[in-house]
Design a protein around this motif. Sequence first.
Motif, short mmCIF file in Angstrom:
data_model
loop_
_atom_site.label_atom_id
_atom_site.label_comp_id
_atom_site.label_asym_id
_atom_site.label_seq_id
_atom_site.Cartn_x
_atom_site.Cartn_y
_atom_site.Cartn_z
N LEU A 1 8.92 1.01 8.35
CA LEU A 1 8.60 0.73 6.95
C LEU A 1 8.07 1.97 6.25
O LEU A 1 8.48 2.27 5.13
N ARG A 2 7.19 2.72 6.88
CA ARG A 2 6.66 3.95 6.26
C ARG A 2 7.79 4.94 5.97
O ARG A 2 7.85 5.53 4.89
N ARG A 3 8.69 5.11 6.95
CA ARG A 3 9.82 6.03 6.74
C ARG A 3 10.75 5.52 5.64
O ARG A 3 11.25 6.30 4.83
N ALA A 4 10.97 4.21 5.60
CA ALA A 4 11.85 3.63 4.58
C ALA A 4 11.27 3.83 3.18
O ALA A 4 12.00 4.14 2.24
N VAL A 5 9.96 3.65 3.02
CA VAL A 5 9.33 3.84 1.71
C VAL A 5 9.48 5.29 1.27
O VAL A 5 9.86 5.57 0.13
N ARG A 6 9.22 6.23 2.17
CA ARG A 6 9.35 7.65 1.81
C ARG A 6 10.80 8.01 1.49
O ARG A 6 11.07 8.78 0.56
N SER A 7 11.72 7.45 2.24
CA SER A 7 13.14 7.71 1.99
C SER A 7 13.56 7.17 0.62
O SER A 7 14.27 7.84 -0.15
N GLU A 8 13.13 5.95 0.29
CA GLU A 8 13.45 5.37 -1.02
C GLU A 8 12.79 6.17 -2.14
O GLU A 8 13.37 6.35 -3.21
N ALA A 9 11.59 6.67 -1.91
CA ALA A 9 10.90 7.48 -2.93
C ALA A 9 11.69 8.77 -3.18
O ALA A 9 11.88 9.17 -4.33
N ARG A 10 12.16 9.41 -2.10
CA ARG A 10 12.98 10.63 -2.27
C ARG A 10 14.26 10.33 -3.02
O ARG A 10 14.67 11.07 -3.92
N ARG A 11 14.92 9.23 -2.65
CA ARG A 11 16.17 8.85 -3.33
C ARG A 11 15.93 8.59 -4.82
O ARG A 11 16.68 9.04 -5.67
N THR A 12 14.84 7.92 -5.13
CA THR A 12 14.51 7.62 -6.52
C THR A 12 14.22 8.90 -7.30
O THR A 12 14.67 9.05 -8.44
N ARG A 13 13.50 9.84 -6.70
CA ARG A 13 13.23 11.11 -7.37
C ARG A 13 14.53 11.87 -7.64
O ARG A 13 14.73 12.41 -8.72
N ARG A 14 15.41 11.92 -6.64
CA ARG A 14 16.70 12.61 -6.83
C ARG A 14 17.50 11.96 -7.95
O ARG A 14 18.06 12.64 -8.80
N THR A 15 17.57 10.66 -7.94
CA THR A 15 18.35 9.93 -8.94
C THR A 15 17.78 10.15 -10.34
O THR A 15 18.53 10.41 -11.29
N SER A 16 16.47 10.08 -10.49
CA SER A 16 15.87 10.23 -11.82
C SER A 16 16.05 11.65 -12.36
O SER A 16 16.16 11.84 -13.57
N ARG A 17 16.11 12.65 -11.47
CA ARG A 17 16.36 14.02 -11.93
C ARG A 17 17.77 14.19 -12.45
O ARG A 17 18.03 15.02 -13.32
N LEU A 18 18.70 13.41 -11.92
CA LEU A 18 20.11 13.55 -12.31
C LEU A 18 20.47 12.72 -13.54
O LEU A 18 21.50 12.97 -14.17
N GLU A 19 19.66 11.73 -13.90
CA GLU A 19 19.97 10.89 -15.05
C GLU A 19 19.74 11.64 -16.34
O GLU A 19 18.68 12.21 -16.57
N ARG A 20 20.72 11.66 -17.20
CA ARG A 20 20.63 12.29 -18.52
C ARG A 20 21.27 11.38 -19.56
O ARG A 20 22.35 10.83 -19.31
N ALA B 1 0.82 -1.21 0.00
CA ALA B 1 0.00 0.00 0.00
C ALA B 1 0.86 1.26 0.00
O ALA B 1 0.61 2.20 -0.78
N GLU B 2 1.87 1.30 0.83
CA GLU B 2 2.74 2.48 0.92
C GLU B 2 3.50 2.69 -0.39
O GLU B 2 3.62 3.82 -0.88
N ALA B 3 4.04 1.61 -0.96
CA ALA B 3 4.79 1.73 -2.21
C ALA B 3 3.88 2.17 -3.35
O ALA B 3 4.27 2.99 -4.19
N SER B 4 2.66 1.67 -3.37
CA SER B 4 1.71 2.08 -4.41
C SER B 4 1.38 3.56 -4.29
O SER B 4 1.24 4.27 -5.29
N ALA B 5 1.27 4.05 -3.06
CA ALA B 5 0.95 5.46 -2.84
C ALA B 5 2.10 6.37 -3.24
O ALA B 5 1.89 7.47 -3.75
N GLU B 6 3.34 5.94 -3.05
CA GLU B 6 4.51 6.79 -3.33
C GLU B 6 5.03 6.64 -4.75
O GLU B 6 5.72 7.52 -5.25
N ALA B 7 4.74 5.54 -5.41
CA ALA B 7 5.36 5.24 -6.71
C ALA B 7 5.05 6.28 -7.77
O ALA B 7 5.92 6.64 -8.56
N TYR B 8 3.83 6.77 -7.79
CA TYR B 8 3.45 7.72 -8.84
C TYR B 8 4.33 8.97 -8.80
O TYR B 8 4.77 9.46 -9.84
#
Length: 164
Positions: free
Chosen positions: A56-75, A15-22
């Motif tokens: 788990l909730r904190r870990a999902v949000r932390s991974e979501a932030r890390r993924t957003r940062r990484t995807s912004r830097l990929e070119r 549920a948490e991953a589904s909420a943050e994935a978008y």
Amino acid sequence: MTHDMVTALSPLLTAEASAEAYSTGTEPGDLEQAVWLRLLERLDAEDPPADPQQWLRRAVRSEARRTRRTSRLERPYAAEPVDDGERDPEQLALAAARGRALRAAVRRLPGRCPRLMEALLSPKDPTYREIAGELGISQGSLGPERSRCLGCLRRLLSPEVAAR
């Protein structure tokens, strides 16, 4: 203990991953894999979290932030980074022959390896996200799948390389 924790946390993580994935532009399964890995690393290094649901909730949000940062830097590269410019006809002919041999070996690979390797060899240089979407698999599965396919390719090509 670990199995019980995984069973208990699985619905919450889904549920948490589904909420943050978008918001990350990734798939929920990729976030889930990252959090499970983080939990296993934690269990290996120290005791289980005191409040597993909150952790788990904190870990999902932390991974979501890390993924957003990484995807912004990929070119994507503007040009092939190893391109050395001018080549003589002999080098071009040898490179073309190596390319044909490689593609012939890729076509002989089992399962979905040919499609994955063709996508990785594409001159369009697609991102992992694009390849995962094209193949219908999660982005987090591409690395392990690629490793298996490269192992198969190495075994296919080793007799040919040794014969030369």
